[in-house]
Write a protein that holds these residues in place. Structure first.
Motif, PDB file in Angstrom:
ATOM      1  N   LYS A  27       0.828  -1.225   0.000  1.00 44.99           N
ATOM      2  CA  LYS A  27       0.000   0.000   0.000  1.00 44.99           C
ATOM      3  C   LYS A  27       0.853   1.261   0.000  1.00 44.99           C
ATOM      4  O   LYS A  27       0.551   2.208  -0.710  1.00 44.99           O
ATOM      5  CB  LYS A  27      -0.921   0.032   1.224  1.00 44.99           C
ATOM      6  CG  LYS A  27      -1.972  -1.057   1.246  1.00 44.99           C
ATOM      7  CD  LYS A  27      -3.137  -0.782   0.312  1.00 44.99           C
ATOM      8  CE  LYS A  27      -4.207  -1.848   0.523  1.00 44.99           C
ATOM      9  NZ  LYS A  27      -5.371  -1.678  -0.330  1.00 44.99           N
ATOM     10  N   ILE A  28       1.901   1.316   0.835  1.00 43.18           N
ATOM     11  CA  ILE A  28       2.617   2.594   0.946  1.00 43.18           C
ATOM     12  C   ILE A  28       4.128   2.491   0.740  1.00 43.18           C
ATOM     13  O   ILE A  28       4.837   3.489   0.873  1.00 43.18           O
ATOM     14  CB  ILE A  28       2.317   3.312   2.288  1.00 43.18           C
ATOM     15  CG1 ILE A  28       2.832   2.496   3.491  1.00 43.18           C
ATOM     16  CG2 ILE A  28       0.844   3.631   2.445  1.00 43.18           C
ATOM     17  CD1 ILE A  28       2.896   3.322   4.768  1.00 43.18           C
ATOM     18  N   GLY A  29       4.643   1.287   0.470  1.00 40.38           N
ATOM     19  CA  GLY A  29       6.070   1.150   0.155  1.00 40.38           C
ATOM     20  C   GLY A  29       6.981   1.046   1.369  1.00 40.38           C
ATOM     21  O   GLY A  29       8.187   0.888   1.227  1.00 40.38           O
ATOM     22  N   GLU A  84       7.694  11.604  13.244  1.00 36.24           N
ATOM     23  CA  GLU A  84       8.611  12.563  13.875  1.00 36.24           C
ATOM     24  C   GLU A  84       8.984  13.700  12.911  1.00 36.24           C
ATOM     25  O   GLU A  84       9.446  13.469  11.789  1.00 36.24           O
ATOM     26  CB  GLU A  84       9.878  11.796  14.310  1.00 36.24           C
ATOM     27  CG  GLU A  84      11.079  12.636  14.687  1.00 36.24           C
ATOM     28  CD  GLU A  84      10.893  13.416  15.980  1.00 36.24           C
ATOM     29  OE1 GLU A  84       9.829  13.271  16.632  1.00 36.24           O
ATOM     30  OE2 GLU A  84      11.795  14.201  16.331  1.00 36.24           O
ATOM     31  N   THR A  85       8.771  14.903  13.350  1.00 37.46           N
ATOM     32  CA  THR A  85       9.144  16.076  12.552  1.00 37.46           C
ATOM     33  C   THR A  85       9.156  17.291  13.463  1.00 37.46           C
ATOM     34  O   THR A  85       8.596  17.258  14.564  1.00 37.46           O
ATOM     35  CB  THR A  85       8.172  16.292  11.377  1.00 37.46           C
ATOM     36  OG1 THR A  85       8.689  17.319  10.536  1.00 37.46           O
ATOM     37  CG2 THR A  85       6.764  16.664  11.829  1.00 37.46           C
ATOM     38  N   TYR A  86       9.805  18.353  13.036  1.00 33.10           N
ATOM     39  CA  TYR A  86       9.769  19.616  13.776  1.00 33.10           C
ATOM     40  C   TYR A  86      10.216  20.709  12.827  1.00 33.10           C
ATOM     41  O   TYR A  86      10.796  20.437  11.770  1.00 33.10           O
ATOM     42  CB  TYR A  86      10.627  19.565  15.052  1.00 33.10           C
ATOM     43  CG  TYR A  86      12.003  18.969  14.875  1.00 33.10           C
ATOM     44  CD1 TYR A  86      13.099  19.768  14.565  1.00 33.10           C
ATOM     45  CD2 TYR A  86      12.214  17.600  15.002  1.00 33.10           C
ATOM     46  CE1 TYR A  86      14.366  19.215  14.401  1.00 33.10           C
ATOM     47  CE2 TYR A  86      13.477  17.043  14.842  1.00 33.10           C
ATOM     48  CZ  TYR A  86      14.541  17.846  14.535  1.00 33.10           C
ATOM     49  OH  TYR A  86      15.790  17.296  14.366  1.00 33.10           O
ATOM     50  N   THR A 155       2.147  17.200   1.389  1.00 35.00           N
ATOM     51  CA  THR A 155       1.343  15.983   1.218  1.00 35.00           C
ATOM     52  C   THR A 155       1.875  14.885   2.138  1.00 35.00           C
ATOM     53  O   THR A 155       3.071  14.831   2.438  1.00 35.00           O
ATOM     54  CB  THR A 155       1.402  15.450  -0.235  1.00 35.00           C
ATOM     55  OG1 THR A 155       2.750  15.069  -0.539  1.00 35.00           O
ATOM     56  CG2 THR A 155       0.913  16.463  -1.232  1.00 35.00           C
ATOM     57  N   ASP A 156       0.964  14.035   2.560  1.00 37.29           N
ATOM     58  CA  ASP A 156       1.354  12.879   3.371  1.00 37.29           C
ATOM     59  C   ASP A 156       0.311  11.795   3.140  1.00 37.29           C
ATOM     60  O   ASP A 156      -0.853  12.088   2.832  1.00 37.29           O
ATOM     61  CB  ASP A 156       1.400  13.249   4.853  1.00 37.29           C
ATOM     62  CG  ASP A 156       2.191  12.235   5.661  1.00 37.29           C
ATOM     63  OD1 ASP A 156       3.384  12.498   5.936  1.00 37.29           O
ATOM     64  OD2 ASP A 156       1.647  11.165   6.002  1.00 37.29           O
ATOM     65  N   VAL A 157       0.721  10.546   3.328  1.00 31.23           N
ATOM     66  CA  VAL A 157      -0.226   9.449   3.128  1.00 31.23           C
ATOM     67  C   VAL A 157      -1.231   9.366   4.288  1.00 31.23           C
ATOM     68  O   VAL A 157      -2.333   8.852   4.121  1.00 31.23           O
ATOM     69  CB  VAL A 157       0.540   8.109   2.944  1.00 31.23           C
ATOM     70  CG1 VAL A 157       1.059   7.574   4.254  1.00 31.23           C
ATOM     71  CG2 VAL A 157      -0.300   7.085   2.216  1.00 31.23           C
ATOM     72  N   LYS A 228      12.254  14.262   2.681  1.00 33.10           N
ATOM     73  CA  LYS A 228      13.162  14.008   3.804  1.00 33.10           C
ATOM     74  C   LYS A 228      12.587  13.034   4.822  1.00 33.10           C
ATOM     75  O   LYS A 228      11.405  13.123   5.177  1.00 33.10           O
ATOM     76  CB  LYS A 228      13.464  15.340   4.513  1.00 33.10           C
ATOM     77  CG  LYS A 228      14.260  16.299   3.653  1.00 33.10           C
ATOM     78  CD  LYS A 228      14.359  17.706   4.264  1.00 33.10           C
ATOM     79  CE  LYS A 228      14.803  17.706   5.689  1.00 33.10           C
ATOM     80  NZ  LYS A 228      14.966  19.071   6.221  1.00 33.10           N
ATOM     81  N   ASN A 229      13.459  12.130   5.254  1.00 35.79           N
ATOM     82  CA  ASN A 229      13.120  11.210   6.351  1.00 35.79           C
ATOM     83  C   ASN A 229      11.897  10.364   6.059  1.00 35.79           C
ATOM     84  O   ASN A 229      11.063  10.121   6.932  1.00 35.79           O
ATOM     85  CB  ASN A 229      12.945  11.997   7.658  1.00 35.79           C
ATOM     86  CG  ASN A 229      14.186  12.808   7.982  1.00 35.79           C
ATOM     87  OD1 ASN A 229      15.271  12.261   8.065  1.00 35.79           O
ATOM     88  ND2 ASN A 229      14.034  14.109   8.081  1.00 35.79           N
ATOM     89  N   VAL A 230      11.787   9.934   4.829  1.00 32.03           N
ATOM     90  CA  VAL A 230      10.690   9.019   4.472  1.00 32.03           C
ATOM     91  C   VAL A 230      11.215   7.807   3.700  1.00 32.03           C
ATOM     92  O   VAL A 230      10.833   6.680   3.992  1.00 32.03           O
ATOM     93  CB  VAL A 230       9.548   9.747   3.719  1.00 32.03           C
ATOM     94  CG1 VAL A 230      10.006  10.410   2.459  1.00 32.03           C
ATOM     95  CG2 VAL A 230       8.415   8.790   3.414  1.00 32.03           C
TER      96      VAL A 230
END
Ligand code: SAM
Length: 291
Positions: A27-29, A84-86, A155-157, A228-230
């Motif tokens: 579904k999302i890799g 996680e992000t900031y 964008t995000d899943v 980044k970071n995905v």
């Protein structure tokens, strides 16, 4: 009066682990390693408790028979992905955006070499911290308004992440690297909740929506993409697919910023990389065409 004590299921068996991992991957890799069995089992137990579904197999059947845009898939993805992000994560990236990228765009506009437009994509934006940092830099350097047409897409899943991005409310932890000069100008502070809310000057530039990086993004090309970071959670085949899709939506001479461990060097050899994280597409690059 008697009560029935239902003991929580033991950890996933290797077969169950494999089935859930395959489901997520398809579904999302995202790849979940077999070593994460305890973590995944704990998280799935939470979903079993919330849904009242009897066991892992029944929960697997529920997920595999529904599409990813259902509420349960959303809750499941929330459990299996890292959000996680900031704001202003990775200082060097923001120094380049503020001191090189935006002044360069500004100079090109001043010299009549480009129209006053700018499109930036924060791919896998989580709760919107990256897009909001971009909006802060743009508001600071370009003073948008007037002729400027600026669009920052996040964008995000995960639809929960996108909803949070749309709320634009950040706690002290997420805000810890935001320069003091930007805090009061671009955010409203609530002393009671100790949260910061993006002001309209930022919101006007940003839009957020769900998108799966494995799928085509139907958008006009971007001058800059942050990825980044995905891809650290993706295997080689999924990384390749994501990069192939991304190529379609970058302008000729546009830039790509990647995280430190995205592992895409082999996939972007035709780009000029001035740092491990900063890559420029050739000016002959044709958006809409995957190579
Ligand atoms: C660790 S966060 C990264 C956030 C931000 N880019 C940063 O570096 O601070 C990873 C995000 O990737 C998202 N994600 C995972 N797989 C995805 C996919 N196939 N398509 C889009 N987003 C995905 C997750 O939902 C999560 O919000």
């Amino acid at each position: 009066m008697s009560s029935t004590i239902v003991s929580p299921p033991a950890d996933l068996t290797p077969q169950q682990m494999q089935r859930f991992s395959k489901l997520v991957y398809e579904k999302i890799g995202v790849t979940i390693s077999p070593q994460k069995v305890t973590l995944l089992s704990n998280r799935l137990r939470r979903r079993l408790r919330s849904t009242g579904v009897a066991n892992y197999d029944a929960y697997y059947d529920l997920l595999s028979s529904t599409s990813t845009d259902t509420a349960e898939w959303e809750a499941f993805l929330q459990e299996v992905t890292t959000h996680e992000t900031y704001l202003f994560r990775d200082q060097a990236h923001w120094d380049w955006i503020r001191n090189v990228f935006l002044p360069d765009i500004q100079a090109q506009v001043r010299e009549g070499k480009r129209r006053p437009t700018l499109r930036i994509w924060s791919a896998a934006c989580s709760t919107g911290d990256e897009a909001t940092s971009l909006a802060c830099c743009v508001a600071d350097r370009l003073q948008p308004g007037g002729d400027w047409k600026i669009e920052i897409l996040g964008t995000d899943v995960g639809s929960g992440a996108v909803a949070a991005a749309n709320r634009g409310v950040f706690g002290e932890r997420a805000m810890r690297l935001v320069p003091e000069s930007m805090r009061r100008r671009f955010f409203e502070y609530d002393a009671e909740t100790r949260e910061w809310t993006s002001r309209d000057v930022l919101r006007r530039m940003m839009k957020f929506r769900t998108h799966n990086l494995l799928k085509p993004l139907r958008e006009a090309p971007f001058d800059l993409v942050l990825l980044k970071n995905v891809l650290i959670y993706f295997d080689a085949a999924s990384k390749k697919q994501v990069v192939q899709e991304l190529r379609r939506v970058v302008t000729p001479g546009g830039y790509l910023i990647t995280g430190a461990a995205e592992g895409v060097a082999d996939l972007i050899r035709d780009l000029t990389s001035t740092h491990g994280w900063l890559h420029r597409f050739p000016t002959a690059h044709k958006p809409g065409v995957a190579t």
